[in-house]
Write an enzyme that holds these catalytic residues in place. Structure first.
Site, PDB file in Angstrom:
ATOM      1  N   ARG A   1      -3.707  -9.847   4.902  1.00 47.12           N
ATOM      2  CA  ARG A   1      -4.449 -10.000   3.841  1.00 47.12           C
ATOM      3  C   ARG A   1      -3.099  -9.350   2.872  1.00 47.12           C
ATOM      4  NH1 ARG A   1      -7.132  -6.559   0.180  1.00 47.12           N
ATOM      5  NH2 ARG A   1      -8.615  -7.549  -1.120  1.00 47.12           N
TER       6      ARG A   1
ATOM      7  N   LYS B   1       0.718  -1.175   0.017  1.00 50.00           N
ATOM      8  CA  LYS B   1      -0.082  -0.144  -0.094  1.00 50.00           C
ATOM      9  C   LYS B   1       0.771   1.310   0.025  1.00 50.00           C
ATOM     10  CE  LYS B   1      -4.285  -1.517   1.631  1.00 50.00           C
ATOM     11  NZ  LYS B   1      -5.491  -1.585   2.739  1.00 50.00           N
TER      12      LYS B   1
END
Length: 281
Positions: A259, A225
């Site tokens: 995740r 991210k």
């Protein structure tokens, strides 16, 4: 470790005493890292097989891009792609545990009918008032994330009174609502990158253990991210090392599920984490 925590998957208990890995399978064209890489059923099955071989615990299939500023897509398009993905994976890997990544109760419902066994909702029920009713009716594990607004507006909704306290209040209300409906298998996701600045993401990570007060398992998704690649002045393609570093931090702060895009590296991270906390080395 979360010794006493587990989730029920189609009548079987999945213990979270050892952290689990959720592998990301994006069927979308514009997801921030791997959008557009799955162009055919062959690509999908190859990706799923690789993750299964590497030891993934849950395959998270999504057909709606939730990156900041992503284009909204019609419900029918998401539904058709999601059903196709779930059916293809389970036809070839019938023992796989499949989660559906959607905020739409209609998409969740039809994919559950086709074999998905977990719902992963980025909006925590905020974008579809029918979602909590569906989860209660189907009695399946529900992962709810903290987010404000929607993928198109969340980047402008980053003003908090007290970041972590606000997130705890958000989850506390929703967990209580779900419990009142008889839902037992609830997992929270603090929502790194969703309605949070880079600095807020790191503040949240630093104080993540405070969410233990909610007494439910926690999923963390930091994989490749912007909080990583913007801090390191690099790109998502070059953010694996940073992802591994922050995944270890998430484990040490109490995460039960990670995740991720990269299963093998995450399994190794969990192995080293467990070796450390169990004094195996």
């Amino acid at each position: 470790m979360k010794e006493s925590k587990f989730i029920n998957i189609q009548g079987k208990k999945m213990s979270l005493s050892s952290p689990k890995v959720m592998g990301i399978i994006n069927l979308t064209a514009d997801s921030f890292y791997d959008g557009g890489k799955i162009k055919s059923d062959k690509d999908l099955l190859s990706k799923a097989e690789k993750m299964i071989i590497e030891g993934v615990d849950i395959l998270d299939i999504g057909a709606y891009s939730s990156r900041p500023g992503a284009t909204d897509i019609p419900e029918r398009e998401e539904m058709d792609n999601a059903v196709s993905g779930v059916v293809n994976v389970l036809n070839h890997f019938p023992n796989a545990v499949v989660s559906i990544d959607t905020f739409r109760s209609s998409v969740a419902k039809i994919t559950l009918e086709h074999g998905a066994s977990i719902v992963n909702d980025i909006s925590g029920g905020n974008l579809d008032e029918g979602m909590f009713d569906l989860i209660a009716k189907e009695n399946i594990p529900y992962i709810m994330m903290h987010m404000r607004g929607n993928p198109q507006t969340m980047a402008n909704l980053t003003n908090y009174n007290h970041l972590v306290s606000d997130i705890i209040d958000y989850f506390n209300a929703k967990v209580n609502d779900l419990r009142s409906r008889g839902v037992n298998d609830v997992v929270i996701d603090p929502g790194f990158g969703f309605a949070k600045t880079k600095e807020q993401n790191f503040e949240l990570l630093n104080k993540l253990e405070l969410l233990d007060v909610l007494d439910v398992p926690m999923l963390c998704g930091v994989s490749r991210k912007s909080m990583i690649f913007k801090e390191l002045n690099t790109t998502p393609d070059e953010a694996l090392n940073g992802t591994t570093a922050l995944n270890m931090a998430c484990l040490m702060k109490g995460a039960s599920i990670l995740r991720v895009h990269d299963v093998k590296e995450t399994k190794e991270t969990i192995q080293l984490y467990e070796a450390m906390i169990m004094n195996k080395i």
